[in-house]
Design a protein around this motif. Structure first.
Motif, PDB file in Angstrom:
ATOM      1  N   ALA A   1      71.557  18.897  36.787  1.00 60.71           N
ATOM      2  CA  ALA A   1      72.354  18.816  35.827  1.00 60.71           C
ATOM      3  C   ALA A   1      72.394  18.955  34.352  1.00 60.71           C
ATOM      4  O   ALA A   1      73.393  18.907  33.256  1.00 60.71           O
ATOM      5  CB  ALA A   1      71.347  17.190  34.932  1.00 60.71           C
ATOM      6  N   MET A   2      71.275  20.213  33.712  1.00 60.02           N
ATOM      7  CA  MET A   2      71.413  20.962  32.897  1.00 60.02           C
ATOM      8  C   MET A   2      72.520  22.684  32.755  1.00 60.02           C
ATOM      9  O   MET A   2      72.844  23.216  32.653  1.00 60.02           O
ATOM     10  CB  MET A   2      70.207  21.682  32.624  1.00 60.02           C
ATOM     11  N   GLN A   3      73.342  22.539  34.507  1.00 59.21           N
ATOM     12  CA  GLN A   3      73.495  23.256  34.671  1.00 59.21           C
ATOM     13  C   GLN A   3      74.874  23.573  33.432  1.00 59.21           C
ATOM     14  O   GLN A   3      75.475  22.578  33.360  1.00 59.21           O
ATOM     15  CB  GLN A   3      74.281  23.665  36.582  1.00 59.21           C
ATOM     16  N   GLY A   4      75.494  24.635  33.142  1.00 58.75           N
ATOM     17  CA  GLY A   4      77.223  25.271  32.665  1.00 58.75           C
ATOM     18  C   GLY A   4      76.763  24.372  30.829  1.00 58.75           C
ATOM     19  O   GLY A   4      77.738  23.745  30.705  1.00 58.75           O
ATOM     20  N   LEU A   5      75.328  23.404  30.463  1.00 56.99           N
ATOM     21  CA  LEU A   5      75.502  22.587  29.570  1.00 56.99           C
ATOM     22  C   LEU A   5      74.955  23.483  28.139  1.00 56.99           C
ATOM     23  O   LEU A   5      73.507  24.462  28.145  1.00 56.99           O
ATOM     24  CB  LEU A   5      74.703  21.297  29.288  1.00 56.99           C
ATOM     25  N   SER A   6      75.771  23.960  27.083  1.00 47.05           N
ATOM     26  CA  SER A   6      75.304  24.691  25.801  1.00 47.05           C
ATOM     27  C   SER A   6      74.500  23.566  24.842  1.00 47.05           C
ATOM     28  O   SER A   6      75.438  22.692  24.656  1.00 47.05           O
ATOM     29  CB  SER A   6      76.009  25.238  25.051  1.00 47.05           C
ATOM     30  N   LEU A   7      73.817  24.145  24.631  1.00 49.36           N
ATOM     31  CA  LEU A   7      72.700  22.909  23.708  1.00 49.36           C
ATOM     32  C   LEU A   7      72.957  23.639  21.904  1.00 49.36           C
ATOM     33  O   LEU A   7      72.754  24.845  22.157  1.00 49.36           O
ATOM     34  CB  LEU A   7      71.210  23.329  24.280  1.00 49.36           C
ATOM     35  N   ALA A   8      72.601  22.580  20.726  1.00 50.96           N
ATOM     36  CA  ALA A   8      72.832  22.944  19.380  1.00 50.96           C
ATOM     37  C   ALA A   8      71.150  24.136  19.773  1.00 50.96           C
ATOM     38  O   ALA A   8      70.219  24.075  19.662  1.00 50.96           O
ATOM     39  CB  ALA A   8      71.958  21.635  18.950  1.00 50.96           C
TER      40      ALA A   8
ATOM     41  N   PHE B   1      64.501  31.875  29.433  1.00 52.76           N
ATOM     42  CA  PHE B   1      64.184  32.238  30.363  1.00 52.76           C
ATOM     43  C   PHE B   1      64.855  30.688  30.777  1.00 52.76           C
ATOM     44  O   PHE B   1      65.767  30.995  31.365  1.00 52.76           O
ATOM     45  CB  PHE B   1      62.824  32.197  30.866  1.00 52.76           C
ATOM     46  N   LEU B   2      65.277  30.080  30.070  1.00 58.04           N
ATOM     47  CA  LEU B   2      65.721  28.202  30.232  1.00 58.04           C
ATOM     48  C   LEU B   2      66.933  28.985  30.011  1.00 58.04           C
ATOM     49  O   LEU B   2      67.503  27.791  31.235  1.00 58.04           O
ATOM     50  CB  LEU B   2      64.804  27.480  29.604  1.00 58.04           C
ATOM     51  N   ARG B   3      67.414  28.745  28.735  1.00 58.93           N
ATOM     52  CA  ARG B   3      68.519  29.201  28.709  1.00 58.93           C
ATOM     53  C   ARG B   3      69.456  30.320  29.475  1.00 58.93           C
ATOM     54  O   ARG B   3      70.626  29.794  30.465  1.00 58.93           O
ATOM     55  CB  ARG B   3      69.014  30.462  27.266  1.00 58.93           C
ATOM     56  N   ASP B   4      69.221  31.346  29.910  1.00 62.59           N
ATOM     57  CA  ASP B   4      69.472  32.013  31.001  1.00 62.59           C
ATOM     58  C   ASP B   4      69.406  31.163  32.812  1.00 62.59           C
ATOM     59  O   ASP B   4      70.162  31.640  33.433  1.00 62.59           O
ATOM     60  CB  ASP B   4      68.736  32.806  31.391  1.00 62.59           C
ATOM     61  N   THR B   5      68.444  30.599  33.248  1.00 60.94           N
ATOM     62  CA  THR B   5      68.430  29.199  34.263  1.00 60.94           C
ATOM     63  C   THR B   5      69.453  28.771  33.840  1.00 60.94           C
ATOM     64  O   THR B   5      70.116  28.448  35.340  1.00 60.94           O
ATOM     65  CB  THR B   5      66.635  28.622  34.428  1.00 60.94           C
ATOM     66  N   TYR B   6      69.584  28.041  33.233  1.00 54.88           N
ATOM     67  CA  TYR B   6      70.775  27.088  33.626  1.00 54.88           C
ATOM     68  C   TYR B   6      72.051  27.489  32.798  1.00 54.88           C
ATOM     69  O   TYR B   6      73.088  27.129  33.077  1.00 54.88           O
ATOM     70  CB  TYR B   6      70.866  25.808  32.052  1.00 54.88           C
ATOM     71  N   GLY B   7      72.090  29.017  32.884  1.00 55.67           N
ATOM     72  CA  GLY B   7      73.509  29.818  32.524  1.00 55.67           C
ATOM     73  C   GLY B   7      73.877  30.827  33.724  1.00 55.67           C
ATOM     74  O   GLY B   7      73.805  30.423  34.200  1.00 55.67           O
ATOM     75  N   ALA B   8      73.724  31.718  33.591  1.00 60.18           N
ATOM     76  CA  ALA B   8      74.313  32.980  33.866  1.00 60.18           C
ATOM     77  C   ALA B   8      72.724  33.546  35.284  1.00 60.18           C
ATOM     78  O   ALA B   8      72.905  34.211  35.733  1.00 60.18           O
ATOM     79  CB  ALA B   8      74.382  34.601  32.987  1.00 60.18           C
ATOM     80  N   ARG B   9      71.514  33.109  35.286  1.00 60.94           N
ATOM     81  CA  ARG B   9      70.848  33.617  35.843  1.00 60.94           C
ATOM     82  C   ARG B   9      70.551  34.953  35.906  1.00 60.94           C
ATOM     83  O   ARG B   9      69.976  35.763  37.391  1.00 60.94           O
ATOM     84  CB  ARG B   9      71.152  32.878  36.784  1.00 60.94           C
TER      85      ARG B   9
END
Lengths: 471, 313, 269
Positions: A126-133, A96-104
Motif C-alpha cells: 500500500a506504500m508503493q509509489g507514495l511520496s511522503l512529506a 532504504f525505505l524510500r527506495d523500497t517503496y520507489g525505484a528499488r
C-alpha cells in the motif's frame, strides 16, 4: 565464547575516568542507604503509575520495570562516535525505505535478495509509489547498541516501527535528580528532558505540504490495555497533544478529523503507536476496532502524515539487518561508523549448517520476533532446548538468523547482595524530521540475573539512567 | 477537548451521582419498611423502590417478590444490575481511568480509593445492619468527589461536562425519589393524611436531606403539596428539579459561550427550566403528580441524548 | 468492443447511522487492450474525491459523517476493449512479478491445494500448466451461488467443491503460487450477452508467464478473458480488489441492493 566482559566502570583503582566520582560515591555510601534510595525510587515510580504490562500468562498488569539506581555513564567522545553512527544508520535505513517503496535500486543493484524485500511480512504494498512529506519514513527509531570493549560498539537491532521505552529514559532521569541531587552537582550530565519538545518539533516538521499554519498532531494509541499505554499518555501529555484512540478519529472527504466537543477538528500528523495491520479496517485487517476506516486512503491522498510511516517494518526485520552496512555504503557512500554483529542467515545453506553445528555457542533469533521472545541463547540453553530449536530452524530456516554470543559489557548494579557487574545494552532514540536529532543518552537496559544476557523488560530486565557526561 | 474525554467525564459524574442516589433511594426504602410490618404493604414499598431506581427489568428477571434482602442485594451489589451501587462505582473507576490525565489528583485518588475499598467489602457489609453504614459511606464518598471537583478542577470545559453529568443525573433522581410515593400503596386501614402517610413523606424528605429545609421554608406540618413544591419548584432547594435545571442551563451556557455556538440542547434545557421556574404546584397536582414526574423524566432523557449528540460523540 | 456499464449500490438502514465509510475500487484500469471513453463514480449524486492504492487501482472514499439512513453509489461509463487472448499489454505495473507470490489468508495453501499443485506440476510448460489449472479448477469447483461467502478461503472452496467466481479465482491463485508462478486476483465486469444482470460483476485471475507477461484466466468460465471483459482492480486476493469495502458506526440493520448493467454500447440509444 564469552570471556571476561568489558566493564563500563573499569577494574581496580585506575578504572575509567568518567566513573571516578561514581566509584567514590559507591565506596562512601553504605549499602543500607542505597537500599533505602532504591525503595524511594520504587515508591515514586509506583505513585506516578509507570508500569509495564507483560503479555504472558499470570503477568502482573501493574508490574514495575525494575530500576537500578547506579547510572551508566558515557563520555563525550563515546557519545560523539555513537551519535554520528546512529545518525548515519537511521539516514541509511530511511533511504532504504524510500527506495523500497520507489525505484528499488538497492534490489536492482543486487545488494539484497528481491524476495527478502518483496516477501517480507513488513513490506506493505500500500506504500508503493507514495511520496511522503520530507521523504521521511522512520521519524522515531530505537537502535539497540551493545558494547564489547572500549571503542567497540555494535548495533544489535534496529527498531523502526513503534519503538518504546523513551518514557523510562525520561522518568529515570527525573527520579535520579530527585534522589541524588549531589551527583548532578559533581557531574556535568547532558539533559534529556527536552525529548518531548524535540519529538513534537520533528512531527510538526513533517506535516503534509498542504497544511497551513500550525500543524495539529495527535498520538494514536491502541488504548489503555496496551503494555505501553503509560508511555503513550505520558508523551501526549508532555507534548500537549491529544491522546486519541481509533474511534476518536474519522475520515471525511479524504481528510482526517478528531471528534471533539467543538466538532470535527482536522489532524495533520498522527504519531501512531499502533501496528500497521490495525490501522485501517478498510485497507488492512477488516476486524480491527482500533484503527480508523479510510485512513490509508487519506494517507495516500497526502492529507495526513503517519509517523512512523506504514511499511517501515521492512527495514527493521532481523534478516534485512544484515544488509544495513551495505545500505550505508550504497545510499550514503560512507563506511559504517557502527558495526553490525556478524550474523549467519539460516536461509543460506552454509550458514545454516554452521549454526546447527554450533548451536551451543550462538544466539539464534526469529527474524520476526521482538521483545526477546522466540530466541535461543545457546550457551545458556539446555541440550533439550537446543534440540527443539534445531528442529524449528530446520523446518523454517528462512525465519532464523544467528549471531555469536557477544560478551556484552557490564555495569555496576545494585543487586540483592551489594553492587555487582551486570550486562547492559543501550537504546538511544533517534528522531528524523527535517534533520536528525538525538537526545544524548537513551535507555540502558540491564540483565538483573547474574550472567544473563537478556535485557528485555518482558524477560525480567531492568533499566538504568544513562548519562552522557562532559569534562 | 476530545468528545470521548468529555463523554467519560460526563458519565463519570453521572455514575458517581447515581451511586449516591441509589443509596438515598434505599435509605427511603429502609425507613418506610421500618414503619410497617404488614407483608402486603412491605412488598409494595420495596416494589416502589425498585421502580424508582429504574431497575424493574433487571430485578424481576431474577426475583419474584421484592423484600428487604433481595432489593438491597440487587441495588447494592448485583453485578448484573448496571445501576447497582457497586456497578456504578466500577463504571466510575473505568471512566476515570480512561481520562486520567483530565482529572485532578484529588479526583483520581478519590475515585480510585473508593473503588479499592468497594472491592474489599465483605458479606456482612451488605447485611441489614451493615448496609446503613455502607449507604452512609457511599454518600460520603460521592460528596467527597463533588468536593474534589469543586475545589480542584480548572474551570474549563472539562469541569462543565462533569457538572452537566451530575445535574442531569440528580434531576432524574429527585424526580424518581418523589415518585416513590405514587407507587406505595397505603394499607386499607390507613387514610391519606394519616400517620403512615405522614411518615412516608418524612422518609422522602430525609432521604434528600431536606427535612429541616422543609420546616425552614414552610413553617408548617408536612403537606404533600409542600413536599412536592420543595423538591420540584423551589430554587433555594439544591436538589430540586428547578435547581438542577438551572445548573444545567448555566453550564450549557458556559460551553456555548466558550465554543461560540449553541444548539438543540440549549433550547431544550432552557424550555424545561422555564416551565419549572414559572410552574405552580396546584397546577401540577391537578394534572397528576405522577404524570408530571414521568413527563419530566422523559424530557430529561431527551435532554441527555441531545447533550450526547451535540458534544459527546 | 464498446461496453457500457452502470453499477449501482444502494444502502438502506432501518435506523439512522452516525457515520459510514465505503472504500471503492470501481474504476476500470487503462492499458492497451482497454481504453476508457468515459467514467464517473458518484455517491448520492455527487462526485467523489479520488486517490489510488499501492497497485495503482483507482480508489474513491465515500464518507457520510452525519446521521443518515441510506446512500446510493453509482459507477458508470463506457469502455472500449480489444481481444488479446487474455494477454495484458502495456499495463502499468508498480511491483515486479515476484511480489505476487505472497500468500494471504484467503489464498493460504492446505494439503488439498498442495496435492492439486502436484497434479498440475506434471506439465512442464508454464502456459500449459496454467491452462490445465484453469480447467481443473472449473472441474473441481462447481459454480453454485450461495454456498460460499466473501470470507470463504481457497482451501474451503476446494473442499466444498462449489463456489462462485471469487472462489474459482482464489483456488487458481493459491495453486499457481504453489507452483512458483506469480498470480493475482482481478475484479471487473463481464458482458455475457444475455439479460442476466446480477452476474455481470465478475472476478478472475491473472498469472505471470515470462514470455507473455501477465495473462488472464477465468476459471469460472474456463476461458481466457476476451473483449467482453472489463478489467477494474487487482489485488493479492478479493479483499484487496473488492469493489466496495465499507464500515459504519451505529446499530442498524442494513438492506443492500446491487444492480449491475453491462451492455454493448451500440445497443444503447
Amino acid at each position: 565464547m564469552p570471556g571476561v566482559a568489558f566493564d563500563e566502570m573499569g577494574e581496580g583503582e585506575q578504572g575509567r575516568p568518567q566513573y571516578a566520582q561514581i566509584r567514590d560515591w559507591l565506596r562512601a555510601t553504605p549499602m543500607d542507604l542505597l537500599a533505602q534510595k532504591r525503595r524511594e525510587a520504587e515508591f515514586v515510580f509506583r505513585r506516578t503509575g509507570i508500569t509495564f504490562a507483560v503479555y504472558t500468562e499470570g503477568g502482573d498488569p501493574d508490574r514495575l520495570i525494575p530500576f537500578d539506581i547506579i547510572p551508566r555513564l558515557l563520555d563525550a567522545a563515546e557519545w560523539n562516535l555513537l551519535s554520528r553512527g546512529l545518525e548515519q544508520r537511521v539516514k541509511a535505513l530511511n533511504a532504504f525505505l524510500r527506495d523500497t517503496y520507489g525505484a528499488r535500486e538497492f534490489v536492482r543493484a543486487g545488494k539484497i535478495p528481491e524476495a527478502l524485500v518483496l516477501q517480507n511480512p513488513g513490506f506493505e504494498a500500500a506504500m508503493q509509489g507514495l511520496s511522503l512529506a520530507g521523504g521521511v519514513y522512520t521519524h522515531v527509531s530505537g537502535i539497540d547498541v551493545v558494547r564489547t570493549g572500549p571503542g567497540e560498539f555494535y548495533v544489535l537491532e534496529d527498531n523502526c516501527r513503534t519503538p518504546s521505552g523513551v518514557s523510562y529514559m525520561l522518568e529515570n532521569r527525573e527520579v535520579m535528580m530527585r534522589l541524588f541531587p549531589e551527583l548532578f552537582g559533581t557531574h556535568r550530565v547532558r539533559p534529556v528532558s527536552h525529548y518531548p519538545e524535540e519529538l513534537l518539533h520533528t512531527l510538526r516538521s513533517v506535516a503534509p505540504p498542504a497544511c497551513m499554519g500550525e500543524p495539529t498532531v495527535a498520538l494514536l494509541t491502541p488504548g489503555s490495555y496496551n503494555s505501553a499505554y503509560y508511555e503513550h499518555s505520558f508523551l501526549a501529555d508532555e507534548m500537549g497533544i491529544e491522546l486519541v484512540e481509533g474511534p476518536d478519529l474519522m475520515v471525511d472527504d479524504l481528510v482526517v478529523y478528531m471528534r471533539t466537543t467543538r466538532g470535527p477538528q482536522r489532524v495533520d500528523v498522527i504519531y501512531r503507536r499502533l501496528d500497521d495491520p490495525y490501522l485501517d479496517p478498510l485497507s488492512f485487517r477488516p476486524d480491527t476496532l482500533l484503527g480508523v476506516p479510510g485512513l490509508m486512503a487519506a494517507y495516500r491522498a497526502g492529507t495526513v502524515t503517519i509517523a512512523n510511516a506504514v511499511g517501515a517494518g521492512v527495514a527493521d526485520d532481523k534478516a534485512v539487518y544484515c544488509y544495513v552496512p551495505d545500505m550505508i555504503r550504497f545510499f550514503l557512500g560512507e563506511e559504517p561508523l557502527l558495526a553490525n554483529v556478524p550474523t549467519w542467515k539460516c536461509a543460506e545453506q552454509d550458514d545454516c549448517r554452521y549454526v546447527l553445528d554450533h548451536l551451543a555457542e550462538v544466539v539464534v533469533k526469529d527474524v520476526h520476533g521482538s521483545g526477546g521472545y522466540g530466541m535461543l541463547v545457546g550457551p545458556h540453553a539446555s541440550k533439550a532446548e537446543r534440540e527443539t530449536f534445531a528442529e524449528k530452524i530446520k523446518a523454517r530456516p528462512d525465519r532464523y538468523i544467528a549471531q555469536p554470543t557477544l560478551s556484552l559489557s557490564t555495569c555496576p548494579t545494585f543487586v540483592e547482595n551489594g553492587v555487582a557487574p551486570r550486562h547492559v545494552d543501550l537504546r538511544p532514540f533517534v528522531l528524523y524530521g527535517k534533520e536528525v536529532r538525538i537526545v544524548p543518552g537513551g535507555l540502558t537496559r540491564v540483565a538483573l540475573r547474574q550472567g544473563s544476557l537478556v535485557v528485555n523488560s518482558s524477560q525480567g530486565g531492568g533499566t538504568k539512567d544513562t548519562w552522557v557526561v562532559d569534562g | 477537548m476530545l468528545s470521548r474525554t468529555a463523554d467519560s467525564l460526563f458519565w463519570l459524574a453521572r455514575y458517581m451521582e447515581r451511586a449516591e442516589n441509589v443509596a438515598r433511594l434505599l435509605d427511603v426504602g429502609l425507613r418506610m419498611a421500618s414503619l410497617s410490618s404488614n407483608p402486603e404493604t412491605d412488598a409494595s414499598e420495596w416494589h416502589s423502590t425498585i421502580v424508582s431506581a429504574g431497575c424493574e427489568k433487571t430485578f424481576y428477571a431474577k426475583h419474584e417478590t421484592p423484600n428487604a434482602t433481595n432489593v438491597v442485594s440487587h441495588l447494592v451489589r448485583d453485578p448484573d444490575n448496571p445501576s447497582s451501587i457497586i456497578s456504578c462505582l466500577a463504571t466510575v473507576r473505568q471512566n476515570a481511568r480512561a481520562v486520567r490525565t483530565a482529572l485532578t489528583t484529588d479526583m483520581w485518588e478519590g475515585v480510585n480509593s473508593t473503588w479499592i475499598e468497594a472491592r474489599q467489602l465483605k458479606d456482612e457489609n451488605f447485611s441489614s445492619e451493615g448496609v446503613r453504614t455502607l449507604l452512609e459511606w457511599v454518600k460520603e464518598r460521592s460528596q467527597r468527589f463533588g468536593g474534589a471537583v469543586s475545589h480542584t478542577m480548572l474551570r474549563s470545559d472539562a469541569y462543565w461536562f462533569v457538572r452537566l453529568g451530575t445535574f442531569v443525573e440528580r434531576a432524574d433522581n429527585t424526580a424518581r425519589i418523589l415518585d416513590v410515593k405514587y407507587h406505595v400503596l397505603l394499607p386499607r386501614s390507613e387514610n391519606i393524611g394519616g400517620i403512615l402517610d405522614y411518615y412516608q413523606w418524612t422518609a422522602i424528605l430525609r432521604s434528600v436531606s431536606a427535612l429541616r429545609a422543609y420546616h425552614w421554608v414552610y413553617r408548617d406540618r408536612l403537606q404533600p403539596w409542600h413536599v412536592a413544591d420543595l423538591l420540584i419548584l423551589r430554587a433555594e432547594m439544591p436538589r430540586s428539579l428547578v435547581s438542577c435545571m438551572g445548573e444545567i442551563v448555566t453550564y450549557l451556557d458556559r460551553i456555548g459561550d466558550a465554543y461560540g455556538k449553541r444548539g438543540e440542547a440549549h433550547r431544550l434545557a432552557g424550555g424545561i427550566h422555564a416551565q419549572l421556574r414559572y410552574g405552580k404546584i396546584d397546577r401540577i397536582f391537578q394534572g397528576g403528580l405522577h404524570e408530571f414526574l414521568t413527563g419530566f423524566i422523559d424530557q430529561n432523557i431527551v435532554l441527555g441524548a441531545e447533550i450526547r449528540r451535540q458534544y459527546l460523540t | 468492443m464498446r461496453i457500457r456499464i452502470r453499477h449501482t449500490t444502494s444502502y438502506a438502514y432501518d435506523r439512522p447511522v452516525d457515520y459510514a465509510a465505503q472504500l471503492l475500487r470501481m474504476t476500470p484500469s487503462e492499458h492497451a487492450s482497454q481504453r476508457i471513453r468515459s467514467w464517473r463514480v458518484t455517491a448520492d449524486g455527487k462526485a467523489l474525491a479520488r486517490t489510488d492504492d499501492g497497485y495503482g487501482n483507482v480508489m474513491h472514499l465515500f464518507t457520510v459523517a452525519r446521521p443518515h439512513q441510506g446512500a446510493t453509489i453509482v459507477a458508470e461509463g463506457e469502455v472500449e476493449t480489444t481481444d488479446t487472448q487474455g494477454v495484458l499489454r502495456d499495463s502499468i505495473e508498480r511491483l515486479p512479478p515476484r511480489y505476487w507470490v505472497r500468500t494471504t489468508a484467503p489464498t493460504a495453501p492446505d494439503d488439498e491445494l498442495r496435492s492439486l499443485a502436484r497434479e498440475i506440476e506434471t506439465f512442464s510448460d508454464p502456459i500449459v500448466r496454467l491452462h490445465r489449472l484453469m480447467e481443473t479448477v472449473r472441474a473441481r469447483v462447481d459454480y453454485v451461488v450461495g454456498v460460499t461467502t466473501v470470507m470463504t478461503t481457497a482451501a474451503e472452496a476446494l473442499a466444498k467443491g462449489s463456489g462462485v467466481c471469487q472462489d474459482h479465482a482464489h483456488v487458481f491463485i493459491a495453486v499457481a503460487r504453489l507452483l512458483g508462478l506469480p498470480a493475482r486476483y482481478v475484479s471487473g465486469y463481464l458482458w455475457q450477452g444475455g439479460s442476466e444482470t446480477a452476474s455481470a460483476s465478475h472476478a478472475w485471475a491473472e498469472a505471470h508467464v515470462p514470455e507473455f507477461g501477465w495473462v488472464g484466466f477465468d476459471p469460472a468460465n474456463n476461458i481466457c478473458p476476451t473483449e467482453k471483459y472489463v478489467r477494474v482492480a487487482i489485488g493479492l486476493d478479493y479483499g484487496e480488489a473488492a469493489p466496495v469495502r465499507g464500515i459504519r458506526r451505529g446499530v442498524a440493520d442494513e438492506a443492500l441492493t446491487v444492480a449491475v448493467d453491462v451492455q454493448p454500447a451500440q445497443a444503447q440509444q
